[in-house]
Design an enzyme around this catalytic site. Structure first.
Site: not given
Length: 284
Positions: A188, A36-37, A61, A31
């Site tokens: 982000s 870029g996403h 992670q 999210g």
């Protein structure tokens, strides 16, 4: 666009798609989406009939509980962006859905070698968390194609190795790093930079490119090049974390047989850790 939280409903939707003979591309994300996403989404749409994006902040992670708690969650805005991008399905599971028995009781997927070095040394267990959740998402989505950004270079290596080792019938599509006009790799994390830090931040890509230009002619002296690059970053206002020059296939030190090298940069700017990478031909 369908927004699905329940894995059973996702499986049902995927089953219907597959029965129609359609192919699926998949983009797993945590999210807080940026261009870029959306570039990953666009790439996936070039390869398949149906595009699925997951939004899941994976606790497995994270080494630091504060980092997990403070990770930006912008689900509503993310879904708006994905709808505008004509995504077909957004999968938004909860942690309890993905890990119903808790993290300690979860079966792990671990990719030896490429998970243990570099970032894996700095963040023990991080790539085990990545490979485990991606394997689980792959099982749920059953994609024909999956798109991953080259910006997270070691993560891409881990996923490619996992898919090969476990004979998953999925084509992994690497997508080039998307950059701001300044040259800074989109992330982000860039949202955490102050106005002054944003002026300094592009220096990490500049220093990386300079190192990359010197490598083909001086690869035997790459340790000195790394030292010089770190000093330049530190003098520019960064606190260099790690700079590596390794073989892009094995992530091991360069040898005379290495045809390429990858420069892996990591440096703090204030409280924000920025990363970047560049693949260089050693014998152009």
């Amino acid at each position: 666009m369908q927004v699905i939280q329940n894995p059973k409903l996702l499986r049902s939707a995927i089953r219907d798609i597959k029965q129609q003979g359609k192919q699926v591309s998949f983009i797993p994300t945590m999210g807080n989406l940026h261009q870029g996403h959306l570039t990953l989404v666009k790439e996936g749409q070039q390869h398949a009939d149906v595009t699925v994006v997951s939004i899941f902040v994976n606790p497995l992670q994270f080494n630091n509980a504060n980092d997990l708690a403070n990770y930006p969650k912008t689900l509503e805005a993310d879904c708006e962006k994905l709808q505008q991008a004509a995504v077909d399905i957004v999968f938004t599971p909860s942690a309890n859905t993905i890990y119903p028995n808790g993290l300690e009781a979860q079966t792990f997927v671990e990719v030896p070698g490429v998970s243990d070095c570099l970032e894996g040394e700095l963040r023990p267990g991080h790539f085990r968390g990545v490979s485990t959740v991606v394997a689980k998402l792959f099982n749920l989505v059953q994609p024909d194609f999956a798109c991953f950004g080259e910006k997270d270079f070691q993560q891409l290596c881990v996923i490619k190795q996992m898919v090969t080792d476990l004979a998953m019938p999925i084509e992994i599509i690497p997508v080039a790093t998307v950059r701001e006009t300044s040259g800074l790799a989109m992330s982000s994390r860039n949202n955490k930079l102050s106005a002054d830090e944003k002026l300094i931040a592009p220096k990490i890509a500049e220093v990386m490119n300079q190192l990359g230009q010197q490598l083909p002619h001086n690869w035997g002296s790459y340790k000195q090049l790394i030292k010089d690059a770190g000093q330049t970053l530190d003098q520019s206002g960064f606190k260099t974390d790690k700079i590596h020059v390794v073989d892009p296939v094995t992530l091991a030190p360069l040898t005379a047989d290495s045809k390429q090298a990858v420069v892996l940069m990591a440096a703090f700017l204030g409280e924000t850790r920025l990363i970047d990478n560049l693949v260089v031909d050693l014998h152009p």
